[in-house]
Design a protein around this motif. Structure first.
Motif, PDB file in Angstrom:
ATOM      1  N   ARG A 105      17.753  71.660  43.964  1.00  0.00           N
ATOM      2  CA  ARG A 105      18.954  72.750  44.308  1.00  0.00           C
ATOM      3  C   ARG A 105      19.083  73.808  45.317  1.00  0.00           C
ATOM      4  NH1 ARG A 105      22.982  73.957  40.584  1.00  0.00           N
ATOM      5  NH2 ARG A 105      22.324  72.584  39.068  1.00  0.00           N
ATOM      6  N   GLN A 106      20.021  73.729  45.529  1.00  0.00           N
ATOM      7  CA  GLN A 106      20.339  75.039  46.790  1.00  0.00           C
ATOM      8  C   GLN A 106      21.624  75.900  46.440  1.00  0.00           C
ATOM      9  OE1 GLN A 106      19.868  72.886  50.302  1.00  0.00           O
ATOM     10  NE2 GLN A 106      21.422  72.174  50.283  1.00  0.00           N
ATOM     11  N   PRO A 107      21.956  76.696  46.450  1.00  0.00           N
ATOM     12  CA  PRO A 107      22.892  77.809  47.122  1.00  0.00           C
ATOM     13  C   PRO A 107      24.000  76.927  48.297  1.00  0.00           C
ATOM     14  CG  PRO A 107      20.573  78.914  47.563  1.00  0.00           C
ATOM     15  CD  PRO A 107      20.182  77.731  47.538  1.00  0.00           C
ATOM     16  N   ILE A 108      24.814  77.188  47.261  1.00  0.00           N
ATOM     17  CA  ILE A 108      26.272  76.605  47.694  1.00  0.00           C
ATOM     18  C   ILE A 108      25.877  76.842  49.271  1.00  0.00           C
ATOM     19  CG2 ILE A 108      28.533  76.437  47.743  1.00  0.00           C
ATOM     20  CD1 ILE A 108      29.195  76.433  45.003  1.00  0.00           C
ATOM     21  N   TYR A 136      28.422  69.784  44.288  1.00  0.00           N
ATOM     22  CA  TYR A 136      28.017  69.017  43.704  1.00  0.00           C
ATOM     23  C   TYR A 136      26.559  68.803  45.361  1.00  0.00           C
ATOM     24  CZ  TYR A 136      23.492  66.006  40.722  1.00  0.00           C
ATOM     25  OH  TYR A 136      22.518  65.492  40.289  1.00  0.00           O
ATOM     26  N   SER A 141      26.877  81.442  42.008  1.00  0.00           N
ATOM     27  CA  SER A 141      27.933  81.092  41.982  1.00  0.00           C
ATOM     28  C   SER A 141      28.937  82.458  41.619  1.00  0.00           C
ATOM     29  CB  SER A 141      28.203  80.672  39.777  1.00  0.00           C
ATOM     30  OG  SER A 141      28.943  80.601  39.694  1.00  0.00           O
ATOM     31  N   GLN A 177      24.645  71.264  46.674  1.00  0.00           N
ATOM     32  CA  GLN A 177      23.915  72.145  46.141  1.00  0.00           C
ATOM     33  C   GLN A 177      22.845  70.990  45.752  1.00  0.00           C
ATOM     34  OE1 GLN A 177      24.461  74.287  42.185  1.00  0.00           O
ATOM     35  NE2 GLN A 177      27.088  73.451  42.772  1.00  0.00           N
ATOM     36  N   TYR A 178      22.447  69.894  46.533  1.00  0.00           N
ATOM     37  CA  TYR A 178      21.430  68.784  46.668  1.00  0.00           C
ATOM     38  C   TYR A 178      21.671  68.323  47.921  1.00  0.00           C
ATOM     39  CZ  TYR A 178      20.428  69.804  41.472  1.00  0.00           C
ATOM     40  OH  TYR A 178      20.398  69.958  40.152  1.00  0.00           O
ATOM     41  N   ALA A 185      25.643  77.277  39.616  1.00  0.00           N
ATOM     42  CA  ALA A 185      25.339  77.370  40.956  1.00  0.00           C
ATOM     43  C   ALA A 185      24.011  78.168  41.017  1.00  0.00           C
ATOM     44  CB  ALA A 185      26.577  76.796  41.704  1.00  0.00           C
TER      45      ALA A 185
END
Length: 575
Positions: free
Chosen positions: A59-62, A49, A105, A52-53, A102
């Motif tokens: 929100r952004q990519p892992i 989490y 993902s 990604q934040y 994600a």
């Protein structure tokens, strides 16, 4: 003797959640499959989490560094599976909200597949709730009420019935309703609302979502009827966010230090659960404390308490009346394993399963039957608050019987003390699925079976355990059954076997003394040739339970006198 687990029964599960990644290797080998013994467990503090934040809040990519860390953790777990000889088809990787939503993902899961060759199973929202509910079902002997699972990114609401009769677990067809109000997600949303002055709007949003979720679950009339009779539902909680709340409540319990360290099976009232201000103050104090803080509450969990408090406050107004709250350790991993067990196995009582593995001669449950026969079953004078027949169930007494001789190999100086600790740091400490009430009952019963005399180092612990007992009458019956068990063990020093059964019998009724005081009348019958002067002290010990000086407090009023009559029977095998 250590249990030898056959590799074919081993199952490895990875729960890739929002706040961390948990690995475990468990055994589904009979006869202990119901309690799913854990051979290995590990948690990687990798927050998908946060990846990604943080730090933008958007929100952004892992990122690649997180993906690399996850893959390295998986490779280590794969090596561990090889060390334990876990079969290739016995490994399952389960991913929840953070992986499911994600932005990258597909690439993330492909990296894991390339690193270890394992496929990642993404649980749909409803399926995540269903598996989580099964985790709750695995955590307790019986479940009947509402269920909530608070993860990092989402929370699930459902209802659940698992009474072991019938053995199948009942829940909504859709499993559960998932809402985007996990502990980490709520921390971010609450902070944004406070900055923007929209806290009231956020609370209304959460309340509407919870109310709509409850309405969509179509709680069966049978559960609603029970709630009416008992003045509220039981709410079962799982997930890291709720467990952190539970540990704070344990740290503020009236009994201090609270003697049972595990959260699974801990119960509190609605009022205690909703003491939001006190819980928040305790969490803040924990963050400011330079010492150890609150047991099992990390700084991260303590920091999430305000967000969990916001959610709890909304729940209090959105859900129907809640009578009590029960905390559960079981989550996605336990739920996945429990789902694989047949109904017959799931219907077993965890305490009985856990204690059956100890080599206690107890032919056809003979010791359990003796203990039950020493409890009066006829109507007579008793206090309205004395619910001994509901407290000392056959399951509890069977577990007691199974462990009756376990501490016989210990020094006399250690027997009572080791027995007292058996359910919290001893042989039953790791058993999954046990209520705190049953841990207390069994520990005190075993302690009293060995005389109840503990060294100074354990006296505070014993006093704390006794304070958790629901009434002084229950304490009285613990002392009584402990003395009866010691008599049984004296008559059967090697346990009850096919060759010695019938040496002893009991019958008991409730009555009154000549002064009209309540009394337990116990008849002890020895088979001819089995009675000897060597048992006189053991018989007297049972009778002494009824002496006033043995009562825990004269202030609570009269308990029970004990009138013991002994007799001999002519035929050893005719009883």
């Amino acid at each position: 003797m250590a249990t030898i687990y056959n590799p074919q029964h081993l199952r490895a599960v990875v729960d890739m959640g929002s706040n961390g990644i948990r690995f475990s290797i468990s055994s589904l080998q009979p006869p202990t499959a119901r309690i799913m013994p854990t051979l290995y467990q590990h948690r990687e503090a990798i927050s998908l989490y946060d990846a990604q934040y943080f730090p933008t809040g958007q929100r952004q990519p892992i990122d690649d560094a997180t993906i690399s860390a996850v893959c390295a953790a998986f490779q280590q777990f794969q090596r561990t599976c090889l060390d334990f000889s876990v079969p290739e088809d016995g490994v399952k990787v389960l991913a929840t909200e953070a992986t499911r939503t994600a932005m990258n993902s597909d690439d993330f899961r492909a990296s894991i597949k390339q690193a270890v060759g394992w496929d990642v199973t993404m649980l749909a929202k409803e399926e995540e709730g269903r598996v989580g509910a099964m985790g709750v079902a695995s955590s307790l002997p019986d479940v009947s009420g509402l269920v909530m699972d608070l993860g990092g990114g989402s929370t699930q609401l459902s209802w659940l019935i698992n009474t072991r009769n019938p053995a199948n677990v009942q829940m909504p067809e859709q499993g559960a309703v998932s809402m985007p109000y996990g502990a980490a997600a709520m921390s971010r949303r609450v902070a944004e609302a406070e900055r923007n002055g929209t806290t009231a709007e956020l609370k209304q949003e959460v309340q509407r979502a919870v109310s709509d979720a409850y309405a969509s679950l179509k709680v069966p009339a049978s559960l609603q009827d029970i709630a009416k009779i008992e003045r509220g539902f039981t709410l079962y909680l799982s997930g890291g966010g709720f467990r952190g709340w539970g540990y704070v409540l344990m740290s503020r319990h009236a009994v201090q230090p609270y003697p049972i360290p595990v959260i699974n099976g801990f119960c509190c009232s609605r009022a205690q659960f909703l003491d939001i201000t006190s819980v928040q103050h305790a969490a803040v104090a924990s963050l400011e404390d330079d010492g150890d803080g609150i047991f099992r509450v990390s700084d991260r969990r303590a920091g999430q308490v305000p967000a969990v408090a916001f959610l709890v406050n909304a729940l209090a107004e959105a859900l129907p009346e809640i009578k009590e709250v029960r905390f559960c350790q079981g989550g996605v991993r336990e739920g996945h394993l429990f789902s694989q067990l047949p109904d017959e196995t799931r219907s077993q009582h965890p305490l009985v399963v856990a204690t059956e593995t100890f080599d206690t001669p107890n032919t056809s449950g003979a010791i359990t039957k003796l203990l039950l026969s020493a409890l009066p079953n006829s109507d007579g004078k008793k206090h309205p608050a004395d619910h001994y027949s509901a407290t000392f169930t056959q399951d509890v007494l069977e577990a007691f019987a199974n462990l009756l001789y376990h501490h016989a190999t210990h020094s006399k100086d250690l027997q009572s003390s080791s027995a007292l600790r058996s359910t919290t740091s001893g042989v039953l400490a790791s058993v999954h699925g046990v209520l705190h009430e049953n841990r207390v009952l069994l520990a005190l019963l075993l302690c009293q079976r060995w005389g109840g005399d503990v060294p100074p180092t354990d006296q505070q612990f014993k006093h704390a355990m006794e304070q958790l007992v629901d009434s002084p009458w229950t304490l009285w019956w613990i002392n009584y059954l402990g003395a009866v068990a010691a008599l049984i063990a004296a008559v059967y020093p090697a346990g009850v076997t096919a060759s010695n059964t019938g040496r002893l019998a009991f019958s008991a009724v409730r009555g009154e003394t000549e002064k009209g005081e309540p009394e337990v009348k116990l008849r002890v019958v020895f088979a001819k040739g089995a009675q000897s002067s060597g048992f006189a002290k053991d018989v007297q010990a049972v009778e002494k339970v009824g002496k006033k000086k043995r009562w825990n407090s004269v202030k609570i009023g009269l308990l029970y006198w004990v009138d013991v009559k002994t007799a001999a029977y002519h035929d050893l095998y005719a009883l």
